[in-house]
Design an enzyme around this catalytic site. Structure first.
Site, PDB file in Angstrom:
ATOM      1  N   SER A  68      60.380   6.076  73.785  1.00 55.82           N
ATOM      2  CA  SER A  68      59.748   5.183  72.808  1.00 55.82           C
ATOM      3  C   SER A  68      59.171   3.960  73.510  1.00 55.82           C
ATOM      4  O   SER A  68      58.264   4.093  74.316  1.00 55.82           O
ATOM      5  CB  SER A  68      60.747   4.822  71.701  1.00 55.82           C
ATOM      6  OG  SER A  68      60.116   4.166  70.624  1.00 55.82           O
ATOM      7  N   LEU A  69      59.708   2.758  73.267  1.00 55.41           N
ATOM      8  CA  LEU A  69      59.143   1.584  73.939  1.00 55.41           C
ATOM      9  C   LEU A  69      59.234   1.719  75.453  1.00 55.41           C
ATOM     10  O   LEU A  69      58.440   1.115  76.190  1.00 55.41           O
ATOM     11  CB  LEU A  69      59.829   0.298  73.473  1.00 55.41           C
ATOM     12  CG  LEU A  69      61.184  -0.069  74.079  1.00 55.41           C
ATOM     13  CD1 LEU A  69      61.036  -0.912  75.342  1.00 55.41           C
ATOM     14  CD2 LEU A  69      62.018  -0.830  73.068  1.00 55.41           C
ATOM     15  N   GLN A  86      51.894   7.458  69.299  1.00 53.76           N
ATOM     16  CA  GLN A  86      53.351   7.377  69.450  1.00 53.76           C
ATOM     17  C   GLN A  86      54.016   6.573  68.331  1.00 53.76           C
ATOM     18  O   GLN A  86      55.175   6.811  67.989  1.00 53.76           O
ATOM     19  CB  GLN A  86      53.677   6.757  70.819  1.00 53.76           C
ATOM     20  CG  GLN A  86      55.130   6.796  71.209  1.00 53.76           C
ATOM     21  CD  GLN A  86      55.563   5.518  71.904  1.00 53.76           C
ATOM     22  OE1 GLN A  86      55.461   4.425  71.337  1.00 53.76           O
ATOM     23  NE2 GLN A  86      56.048   5.647  73.125  1.00 53.76           N
ATOM     24  N   ARG A 146      53.891  -4.890  68.998  1.00 48.68           N
ATOM     25  CA  ARG A 146      54.405  -3.612  68.492  1.00 48.68           C
ATOM     26  C   ARG A 146      55.664  -3.812  67.664  1.00 48.68           C
ATOM     27  O   ARG A 146      55.817  -3.261  66.569  1.00 48.68           O
ATOM     28  CB  ARG A 146      54.680  -2.689  69.673  1.00 48.68           C
ATOM     29  CG  ARG A 146      55.163  -1.270  69.322  1.00 48.68           C
ATOM     30  CD  ARG A 146      55.327  -0.483  70.620  1.00 48.68           C
ATOM     31  NE  ARG A 146      55.705   0.906  70.418  1.00 48.68           N
ATOM     32  CZ  ARG A 146      56.937   1.362  70.410  1.00 48.68           C
ATOM     33  NH1 ARG A 146      57.957   0.511  70.543  1.00 48.68           N
ATOM     34  NH2 ARG A 146      57.196   2.659  70.261  1.00 48.68           N
TER      35      ARG A 146
END
Length: 309
Positions: free
Chosen positions: A93-94, A251, A118
């Site tokens: 993810s991040l 994503q 984000r």
């Protein structure tokens, strides 16, 4: 031995992470200083001395986890153990932003600012209490996918993270996610529990955040990564800057295909995974996915010292 560096995602944060690295390695401290400057605030003070509740806030946790991973990488580089010794990188993810930063695809300051945007965009996309996420343990991906579809009705409920063979995370409207947990337990899940997160990440409810990230990424220089990056939504290596930019937007709403990503890396010949940064969550997942690989963790000077020894 072919090696991949992997970078953790949200949930690995802890007060004090990275401080020993900053004290031991000037290059690691320089990472925190640059992130502080990029954000216009002392994020490092929050990481090292702040309240856990504040660090856990998505807009703080995301750049903080990235900064700690990049500080650990800087310490490894100082010892001659860095990116020159790696075949692939990946992030959860991040952590994918960290992986891209590590390859030079995105500058550190831009990465910090993107993750602040984000985190805020993800938090603001869905009113508090409307969404939820849950971990389903003991059922495979196909079974959980079917359960999520059954529970959804006219709401959103979908797989968010395919973490390992027996851990799948679902995301969507709270009522639908709660229904899915009940169904999962009835179908033999060992556990199905709501996660302590502030928003339903990696599902269709994040469309507003995806739009925000599309605009933010359009204003940032993205280069071809120096090392292939195995990306979450494709579970395959990407080396083109334009694809990187598009896939980072995808994503936000797309699945984190971590199990498949690790399997792809193993097929590509990776036998050793180094988890760079705070925590050991990815190493545990990787061991359950590819039992014959080696996992190592690098988040402290002691970790690096043990490798040198």
């Amino acid at each position: 031995m072919s090696r991949a560096f992997v970078f953790p995602g949200q949930g690995s944060q802890a007060i004090g992470m990275g401080r020993a690295l900053a004290d031991a390695y000037p290059a690691a401290r320089a990472v925190f200083d640059e992130v502080d400057e990029a954000l216009g605030e002392k994020l490092s003070a929050l990481i090292w001395e702040g309240a856990a509740d504040d660090l856990t806030l998505t807009q703080n946790a995301q750049p903080a986890i990235m900064a700690t991973s990049m500080a650990a990488l800087a310490a490894l580089e100082a010892e001659g153990l860095g990116m020159a010794h790696v075949s692939f990188v990946a992030g959860h993810s991040l952590g994918e932003y960290t992986a891209l930063c590590a390859t030079g695809a995105i500058d550190l300051a831009d990465t910090a600012r993107l993750l602040r945007i984000r985190g805020a965009a993800m938090q603001e996309a869905v009113p508090v209490g409307v969404g939820a996420m849950a971990a389903v343990l003991g059922l495979d991906y196909d079974a959980v996918t079917e359960i999520a579809a059954e529970a959804a009705g006219d709401e959103v409920c979908q797989v968010a993270n395919d973490n390992d063979p027996a851990q799948v995370v679902i995301s969507g409207h709270r009522d639908a996610v709660e229904r899915a947990c009940v169904i999962a337990k009835a179908k033999g899940a060992k556990r199905a529990l709501l996660l302590p997160v502030s928003a339903p990440f990696h599902c269709a409810l994040m469309e507003p955040a995806a739009a925000v990230m599309g605009e933010a990424l359009a204003g940032v220089v993205v280069r071809d990564p120096s090392v292939p990056v195995v990306v979450n939504v494709r579970a395959e290596a990407v080396e083109d800057a334009d694809r990187v930019r598009a896939l980072l937007v995808a994503q936000v709403t797309g699945e984190v295909r971590w199990r498949e990503s690790v399997q792809w890396l193993a097929r590509a010949g990776i036998t050793e995974f180094w988890e760079i940064g705070a925590g050991k969550a990815l190493s545990g997942m990787i061991k359950r996915i590819e039992k014959d690989t080696v996992q190592r963790n690098f988040g402290t000077p002691e970790d690096i010292g043990a490798l040198k020894g």
